[in-house]
Design a protein around this motif. Sequence first.
Motif, PDB file in Angstrom:
ATOM      1  N   MET A 191       1.060  -1.085  -0.024  1.00  0.00           N
ATOM      2  CA  MET A 191      -0.049  -0.102  -0.146  1.00  0.00           C
ATOM      3  C   MET A 191       0.886   1.355  -0.004  1.00  0.00           C
ATOM      4  N   ALA A 192       0.525   2.272  -0.735  1.00  0.00           N
ATOM      5  CA  ALA A 192       1.571   3.279  -0.915  1.00  0.00           C
ATOM      6  C   ALA A 192       1.182   4.109   0.445  1.00  0.00           C
ATOM      7  N   ASN A 193       2.313   4.745   0.741  1.00  0.00           N
ATOM      8  CA  ASN A 193       2.344   5.700   2.131  1.00  0.00           C
ATOM      9  C   ASN A 193       1.098   6.773   2.306  1.00  0.00           C
ATOM     10  N   ALA A 194       0.877   7.411   1.033  1.00  0.00           N
ATOM     11  CA  ALA A 194      -0.336   8.386   1.167  1.00  0.00           C
ATOM     12  C   ALA A 194      -1.672   7.838   1.403  1.00  0.00           C
ATOM     13  N   GLU A 195      -1.952   6.443   0.998  1.00  0.00           N
ATOM     14  CA  GLU A 195      -3.081   5.494   1.468  1.00  0.00           C
ATOM     15  C   GLU A 195      -2.844   5.062   2.763  1.00  0.00           C
ATOM     16  N   LEU A 196      -1.913   4.849   3.353  1.00  0.00           N
ATOM     17  CA  LEU A 196      -1.708   4.255   4.787  1.00  0.00           C
ATOM     18  C   LEU A 196      -1.747   5.421   5.510  1.00  0.00           C
ATOM     19  N   ALA A 197      -1.422   6.680   5.314  1.00  0.00           N
ATOM     20  CA  ALA A 197      -1.403   7.771   6.001  1.00  0.00           C
ATOM     21  C   ALA A 197      -3.013   8.127   6.131  1.00  0.00           C
ATOM     22  N   ALA A 198      -3.778   8.100   5.192  1.00  0.00           N
ATOM     23  CA  ALA A 198      -5.119   8.404   5.254  1.00  0.00           C
ATOM     24  C   ALA A 198      -5.938   7.557   5.995  1.00  0.00           C
ATOM     25  N   ARG A 199      -5.563   6.421   6.058  1.00  0.00           N
ATOM     26  CA  ARG A 199      -6.151   5.086   6.572  1.00  0.00           C
ATOM     27  C   ARG A 199      -6.039   5.486   8.307  1.00  0.00           C
ATOM     28  N   VAL A 200      -4.904   5.934   8.968  1.00  0.00           N
ATOM     29  CA  VAL A 200      -4.549   5.809  10.003  1.00  0.00           C
ATOM     30  C   VAL A 200      -4.747   7.394  10.710  1.00  0.00           C
ATOM     31  N   GLY A 201      -5.073   8.278   9.664  1.00  0.00           N
ATOM     32  CA  GLY A 201      -5.282   9.628  10.028  1.00  0.00           C
ATOM     33  C   GLY A 201      -4.143  10.631  10.242  1.00  0.00           C
ATOM     34  N   LEU A 202      -3.271  10.359   9.705  1.00  0.00           N
ATOM     35  CA  LEU A 202      -1.832  11.126   9.544  1.00  0.00           C
ATOM     36  C   LEU A 202      -1.339  11.677   8.135  1.00  0.00           C
ATOM     37  N   THR A 203      -0.753  12.927   8.265  1.00  0.00           N
ATOM     38  CA  THR A 203      -0.470  12.939   6.938  1.00  0.00           C
ATOM     39  C   THR A 203       1.154  12.340   6.488  1.00  0.00           C
ATOM     40  N   ALA A 204       1.453  12.227   5.129  1.00  0.00           N
ATOM     41  CA  ALA A 204       2.380  11.400   4.767  1.00  0.00           C
ATOM     42  C   ALA A 204       3.326  11.335   5.279  1.00  0.00           C
TER      43      ALA A 204
END
Length: 137
Positions: free
Chosen positions: A1-14
């Motif tokens: 999974m791309a970092n941007a997608e992971l960040a969105a899922r966990v509520g953080l910025t990239a």
Amino acid sequence: MANAELAARVGLTASPCLRRVRQLEAAGVIRGYRALLDYNSLNCELQAFVTLVMHREDRSNVERFEHEVAQLPPVIEAHRLFGDPDYLLRVAVHDVQAYERFYSEVLCDLPGVVQVTSHLIMKEVKQDRGIPTGSGQ
């Protein structure tokens, strides 16, 4: 999974998300990444769980057995168990004839093995997706 997608899922910025992933990698919590492969496409159409019972479990016998098992390409997982049986292997080969050869020429000749039991896989009901993290995932 791309970092941007992971960040969105966990509520953080990239950037903070990537920093946390790198910390988990450095700490050894994330040991690596892998691709989930289609065994049929790789000419490994038959899988089996194999249980093995050892005759003797002295240190040198166990070390020799485990070293030999670790070198066998058809063995895709190997686990030492408490109680009986002593080991559980997951094996992937082309077909039943290849498994029969592997069984009789390799598994039965492993050091210290007194019993080999095969459980051929009929159907994969749930694929290994790793250890679940978070709630409900």
